[in-house]
Design a protein around this motif. Sequence first.
Motif, PDB file in Angstrom:
ATOM      1  N   ARG A 214       5.293  -4.276  12.771  1.00  0.00           N
ATOM      2  CA  ARG A 214       4.183  -3.792  11.956  1.00  0.00           C
ATOM      3  C   ARG A 214       4.012  -4.683  10.726  1.00  0.00           C
ATOM      4  NH1 ARG A 214       4.278   2.814  11.375  1.00  0.00           N
ATOM      5  NH2 ARG A 214       4.178   3.346  13.601  1.00  0.00           N
ATOM      6  N   LEU A 215       2.787  -5.079  10.479  1.00  0.00           N
ATOM      7  CA  LEU A 215       2.468  -5.796   9.253  1.00  0.00           C
ATOM      8  C   LEU A 215       1.793  -4.798   8.318  1.00  0.00           C
ATOM      9  CD1 LEU A 215       2.477  -8.477   7.717  1.00  0.00           C
ATOM     10  CD2 LEU A 215       0.213  -8.942   8.665  1.00  0.00           C
ATOM     11  N   LYS A 216       2.475  -4.468   7.241  1.00  0.00           N
ATOM     12  CA  LYS A 216       1.995  -3.440   6.319  1.00  0.00           C
ATOM     13  C   LYS A 216       1.483  -4.079   5.031  1.00  0.00           C
ATOM     14  CE  LYS A 216       4.086   0.462   6.188  1.00  0.00           C
ATOM     15  NZ  LYS A 216       5.063   1.566   5.964  1.00  0.00           N
ATOM     16  N   GLN A 217       0.301  -3.665   4.615  1.00  0.00           N
ATOM     17  CA  GLN A 217      -0.288  -4.111   3.343  1.00  0.00           C
ATOM     18  C   GLN A 217      -0.001  -3.057   2.278  1.00  0.00           C
ATOM     19  OE1 GLN A 217      -4.612  -3.738   2.350  1.00  0.00           O
ATOM     20  NE2 GLN A 217      -4.596  -5.986   2.482  1.00  0.00           N
ATOM     21  N   ILE A 218       0.533  -3.497   1.152  1.00  0.00           N
ATOM     22  CA  ILE A 218       0.877  -2.598   0.049  1.00  0.00           C
ATOM     23  C   ILE A 218       0.061  -3.004  -1.170  1.00  0.00           C
ATOM     24  CG2 ILE A 218       2.726  -1.715  -1.413  1.00  0.00           C
ATOM     25  CD1 ILE A 218       4.666  -2.504   0.846  1.00  0.00           C
ATOM     26  N   LEU A 219      -0.727  -2.065  -1.698  1.00  0.00           N
ATOM     27  CA  LEU A 219      -1.558  -2.300  -2.877  1.00  0.00           C
ATOM     28  C   LEU A 219      -0.973  -1.551  -4.063  1.00  0.00           C
ATOM     29  CD1 LEU A 219      -5.105  -1.803  -1.286  1.00  0.00           C
ATOM     30  CD2 LEU A 219      -3.827  -3.932  -1.535  1.00  0.00           C
ATOM     31  N   GLU A 220      -0.896  -2.233  -5.197  1.00  0.00           N
ATOM     32  CA  GLU A 220      -0.417  -1.630  -6.442  1.00  0.00           C
ATOM     33  C   GLU A 220      -1.512  -1.711  -7.497  1.00  0.00           C
ATOM     34  OE1 GLU A 220       4.403  -2.475  -6.191  1.00  0.00           O
ATOM     35  OE2 GLU A 220       3.138  -3.695  -7.484  1.00  0.00           O
ATOM     36  N   PHE A 221      -1.789  -0.583  -8.149  1.00  0.00           N
ATOM     37  CA  PHE A 221      -2.768  -0.509  -9.231  1.00  0.00           C
ATOM     38  C   PHE A 221      -2.032  -0.084 -10.502  1.00  0.00           C
ATOM     39  CE2 PHE A 221      -4.748   0.492  -5.186  1.00  0.00           C
ATOM     40  CZ  PHE A 221      -5.846  -0.354  -5.161  1.00  0.00           C
ATOM     41  N   HIS A 222      -2.220  -0.856 -11.576  1.00  0.00           N
ATOM     42  CA  HIS A 222      -1.483  -0.623 -12.819  1.00  0.00           C
ATOM     43  C   HIS A 222      -2.431  -0.190 -13.935  1.00  0.00           C
ATOM     44  CE1 HIS A 222       1.834  -2.636 -10.778  1.00  0.00           C
ATOM     45  NE2 HIS A 222       1.040  -3.676 -10.550  1.00  0.00           N
ATOM     46  N   ALA A 223      -2.068   0.903 -14.624  1.00  0.00           N
ATOM     47  CA  ALA A 223      -2.852   1.375 -15.762  1.00  0.00           C
ATOM     48  C   ALA A 223      -1.993   2.308 -16.608  1.00  0.00           C
ATOM     49  CB  ALA A 223      -4.106   2.109 -15.306  1.00  0.00           C
ATOM     50  N   ASP A 224      -2.041   2.127 -17.925  1.00  0.00           N
ATOM     51  CA  ASP A 224      -1.350   2.998 -18.883  1.00  0.00           C
ATOM     52  C   ASP A 224       0.137   3.142 -18.560  1.00  0.00           C
ATOM     53  OD1 ASP A 224      -3.833   3.391 -20.062  1.00  0.00           O
ATOM     54  OD2 ASP A 224      -4.253   5.187 -18.877  1.00  0.00           O
ATOM     55  N   GLY A 225       0.761   2.051 -18.144  1.00  0.00           N
ATOM     56  CA  GLY A 225       2.188   2.076 -17.861  1.00  0.00           C
ATOM     57  C   GLY A 225       2.570   2.779 -16.576  1.00  0.00           C
ATOM     58  N   ARG A 226       1.601   3.109 -15.740  1.00  0.00           N
ATOM     59  CA  ARG A 226       1.876   3.798 -14.485  1.00  0.00           C
ATOM     60  C   ARG A 226       1.325   2.973 -13.325  1.00  0.00           C
ATOM     61  NH1 ARG A 226       3.848   8.723 -13.410  1.00  0.00           N
ATOM     62  NH2 ARG A 226       3.299   9.773 -11.453  1.00  0.00           N
ATOM     63  N   THR A 227       1.909   3.143 -12.135  1.00  0.00           N
ATOM     64  CA  THR A 227       1.507   2.381 -10.958  1.00  0.00           C
ATOM     65  C   THR A 227       1.129   3.328  -9.826  1.00  0.00           C
ATOM     66  OG1 THR A 227       2.945   0.522 -11.532  1.00  0.00           O
ATOM     67  CG2 THR A 227       2.224   0.673  -9.248  1.00  0.00           C
ATOM     68  N   LYS A 228      -0.046   3.074  -9.251  1.00  0.00           N
ATOM     69  CA  LYS A 228      -0.516   3.804  -8.074  1.00  0.00           C
ATOM     70  C   LYS A 228      -0.342   2.899  -6.863  1.00  0.00           C
ATOM     71  CE  LYS A 228      -3.029   7.112  -5.975  1.00  0.00           C
ATOM     72  NZ  LYS A 228      -2.638   8.546  -5.914  1.00  0.00           N
ATOM     73  N   THR A 229       0.340   3.393  -5.823  1.00  0.00           N
ATOM     74  CA  THR A 229       0.646   2.576  -4.649  1.00  0.00           C
ATOM     75  C   THR A 229      -0.048   3.142  -3.419  1.00  0.00           C
ATOM     76  OG1 THR A 229       2.807   2.009  -5.568  1.00  0.00           O
ATOM     77  CG2 THR A 229       2.490   1.612  -3.228  1.00  0.00           C
ATOM     78  N   GLN A 230      -0.665   2.247  -2.667  1.00  0.00           N
ATOM     79  CA  GLN A 230      -1.305   2.594  -1.396  1.00  0.00           C
ATOM     80  C   GLN A 230      -0.834   1.599  -0.335  1.00  0.00           C
ATOM     81  OE1 GLN A 230      -4.257   5.111  -0.710  1.00  0.00           O
ATOM     82  NE2 GLN A 230      -2.750   5.922  -2.138  1.00  0.00           N
ATOM     83  N   SER A 231      -0.584   2.083   0.859  1.00  0.00           N
ATOM     84  CA  SER A 231      -0.138   1.189   1.937  1.00  0.00           C
ATOM     85  C   SER A 231      -0.813   1.579   3.239  1.00  0.00           C
ATOM     86  CB  SER A 231       1.381   1.246   2.098  1.00  0.00           C
ATOM     87  OG  SER A 231       1.795   2.546   2.501  1.00  0.00           O
ATOM     88  N   GLU A 232      -1.016   0.584   4.085  1.00  0.00           N
ATOM     89  CA  GLU A 232      -1.572   0.806   5.412  1.00  0.00           C
ATOM     90  C   GLU A 232      -1.107  -0.305   6.342  1.00  0.00           C
ATOM     91  OE1 GLU A 232      -5.691   0.238   6.215  1.00  0.00           O
ATOM     92  OE2 GLU A 232      -6.007  -0.990   4.419  1.00  0.00           O
ATOM     93  N   THR A 233      -1.033   0.004   7.626  1.00  0.00           N
ATOM     94  CA  THR A 233      -0.664  -0.977   8.635  1.00  0.00           C
ATOM     95  C   THR A 233      -1.911  -1.736   9.057  1.00  0.00           C
ATOM     96  OG1 THR A 233       1.170   0.387   9.427  1.00  0.00           O
ATOM     97  CG2 THR A 233       0.337  -1.312  10.918  1.00  0.00           C
ATOM     98  N   VAL A 234      -1.891  -3.061   8.889  1.00  0.00           N
ATOM     99  CA  VAL A 234      -3.062  -3.880   9.209  1.00  0.00           C
ATOM    100  C   VAL A 234      -2.949  -4.546  10.575  1.00  0.00           C
ATOM    101  CG1 VAL A 234      -3.642  -4.292   6.787  1.00  0.00           C
ATOM    102  CG2 VAL A 234      -2.071  -5.852   7.953  1.00  0.00           C
ATOM    103  N   GLU A 235      -1.742  -4.600  11.126  1.00  0.00           N
ATOM    104  CA  GLU A 235      -1.560  -5.179  12.465  1.00  0.00           C
ATOM    105  C   GLU A 235      -0.231  -4.696  13.035  1.00  0.00           C
ATOM    106  OE1 GLU A 235      -2.908  -7.224  15.750  1.00  0.00           O
ATOM    107  OE2 GLU A 235      -3.955  -6.900  13.863  1.00  0.00           O
ATOM    108  N   ARG A 236      -0.205  -4.509  14.362  1.00  0.00           N
ATOM    109  CA  ARG A 236       1.042  -4.093  15.004  1.00  0.00           C
ATOM    110  C   ARG A 236       1.138  -4.699  16.396  1.00  0.00           C
ATOM    111  NH1 ARG A 236       1.349   2.154  15.372  1.00  0.00           N
ATOM    112  NH2 ARG A 236       0.364   1.990  13.331  1.00  0.00           N
ATOM    113  N   SER A 237       2.360  -4.800  16.878  1.00  0.00           N
ATOM    114  CA  SER A 237       2.623  -5.336  18.220  1.00  0.00           C
ATOM    115  C   SER A 237       3.862  -4.635  18.755  1.00  0.00           C
ATOM    116  CB  SER A 237       2.841  -6.849  18.153  1.00  0.00           C
ATOM    117  OG  SER A 237       3.243  -7.360  19.407  1.00  0.00           O
TER     118      SER A 237
END
Length: 391
Positions: A214-237
């Motif tokens: 699985r190739l997983k994409q992880i997105l991090e958003f930073h604001a006010d000293g806090r981090t929001k994380t989102q992840s999804e699988t973009v490809e699998r075999s």
Amino acid sequence: MSSLREFSIRVDNSTAVYSPGDTITGEVFVDLNEAQTCRGISLRFKGKAKVKWVENRHSSNNRRTYLAEENYFGTEVYVVGASHGEIQLVGGQHIFPFTFTLPLNIPNSFTHEYGDVVYSIKAVMDIAWALDPETCLTLTVYSPFDLNQAPSHAIEDELHEEYCWCVLPCVSEGFMEAQIYIPKSSCAVGDQLDVFIEIDMNSPSVDIFGIELRLKQILEFHADGRTKTQSETVERSTNNGPFERNTRINLRLQVPSVLHSGLQHCNLINIMYHLGIKFLVSDCHCDTKKYYAIMIGAKSTVPTEEQARPIPPASAPSDLEIMGIPSIPLVPIPGMIGDSTAISETLNPPPYASAPPIGFQIPNPSAPVDPTVATMPPPSYESVMAEEVKK
């Protein structure tokens, strides 16, 4: 405003896709039914990143919004008129050309539910004591991540997983050992990721019936000293088993068209990729998972040391030439292998002109052509030879 038939921004690049440092050339188009009085027409060039999300704290009534912005450039210029005074545009069509040079260190365009990186051009007709008509054009900036900035290395790892009896967890059912080898830790879009696995299954009752990449994409958003994380699988075999107790497996996964790692030059958003290996086992036993960081970017266009090697000198004369029989000259075709001029120009390009200044520019008119120079005939062969004799 009833007198305005059309108000738009047009750029020479039909796709509106640019790279950092590119010069945007375009025009503001105005079509009026009748004369219109206004202060002028302004152009606003803007590039910024913004992240925003809402979190519930302890209860649904206690909500907090996290917000952050980052500006990369912001310029406002009047293509006609000014912020004070008034002018009158006659009825009909008007074209106001412009150019704007993008800065170099700006991130790639990005859009997501919790944040984005947006570049835009907005034209505003400034009318006193009235609602100002405006039009906006969104640009796409492609800022590739050069893989030379993240040298690739091989990934080697060992896994050891113990299996217990489902009814009596204290009773062992053996174990599995796996040697994992990934030749490279960075790759470009469209490349193949190879994974080599050597399995040693020491359990008579547990089978591996599949291995998944699985190739997983992880997105991090930073604001006010806090981090929001989102992840999804973009490809699998998936490679379905069952597999032998002791075996070697070669798995492959093709990197899809995704955003490059890092989103460089942006401090609010980060993009990461993990390559996951999952061993699917039989019965009630838990599957084994392992993740490894992978960098995704663009292949460099800089010539390698082998490509930049100087052209060897001409070879010694052949036996036919020594005997007085001339050889047939080979005429090189420009751009093909063997054309030393084309190769030399490719490896040693002429120096580039100085980069244009960043920001808005008013195009200069073309220089007039001197008719005496344009019609002057080239020098004759006799005149050139006479000059050489004098030297």
